[in-house]
Design an enzyme around this catalytic site. Structure first.
Site, PDB file in Angstrom:
ATOM      1  N   GLY A  49       5.270  -3.217   2.879  1.00 42.14           N
ATOM      2  CA  GLY A  49       5.688  -4.567   2.542  1.00 42.14           C
ATOM      3  C   GLY A  49       4.997  -5.118   1.314  1.00 42.14           C
ATOM      4  N   CYS A  50       4.179  -4.304   0.674  1.00 44.78           N
ATOM      5  CA  CYS A  50       3.491  -4.712  -0.546  1.00 44.78           C
ATOM      6  C   CYS A  50       4.149  -4.025  -1.736  1.00 44.78           C
ATOM      7  CB  CYS A  50       2.014  -4.311  -0.495  1.00 44.78           C
ATOM      8  SG  CYS A  50       1.094  -5.090   0.845  1.00 44.78           S
TER       9      CYS A  50
END
Length: 143
Positions: A49-50
């Protein structure tokens, strides 16, 4: 509820009027953080998710609600390394019960991060906080 280390960062941010100065300070915090050994940069420690590559390696002493929480982290982006350093200041040394009580959004808002990070960086920061909270919750359940 913020640690002394986080309070020091918040005080420094109060003195830095310009966001560019704050941004540089975040990067300096990241530079001062020891790198994570490459052997720990594996899928199990990678934070999904980064936008950047991010790894968080938990260091938890004990079991159950009073276990002490700590972690090491690293990223391929200097600003993200700085965000990891800020999260470390926010959470390191707390019990896992206390980790779950921290209102990270409110604490980070004190630094103005919520207003100045791109949406991708904000999403990544939320993903790191989510990982930290999951690690704490899993440890709480191992009483």
């Amino acid at each position: 509820m913020a640690t002394e280390a986080f309070e020091e960062i918040a005080e420094t941010f109060e003195f830095l009027d310009d966001w560019e100065d704050r941004y540089r300070h975040v990067i300096e915090l990241g530079r001062a953080m020891p790198p994570l050994d490459d052997s720990f940069k594996v899928p199990a420690t990678k934070v999904e998710g980064c936008a950047s590559q991010v790894w968080l390696l938990p260091r938890i002493e004990g079991t159950g609600p009073e276990a002490r929480f700590d972690f090491q982290g690293d990223s391929d982006a200097m600003i993200v390394r700085g965000l990891i350093a800020i999260l470390h200041a926010l959470y390191a040394g707390l019990s896992v019960r206390e980790v779950l009580e921290v209102d990270a959004q409110a604490e980070l808002a004190r630094l103005g991060l919520d207003e100045h990070l791109s949406s991708q960086r904000s999403n990544g920061l939320r993903a790191m906080i989510g990982r930290i909270r999951r690690l704490a919750q899993e440890t709480m359940e191992t009483a």
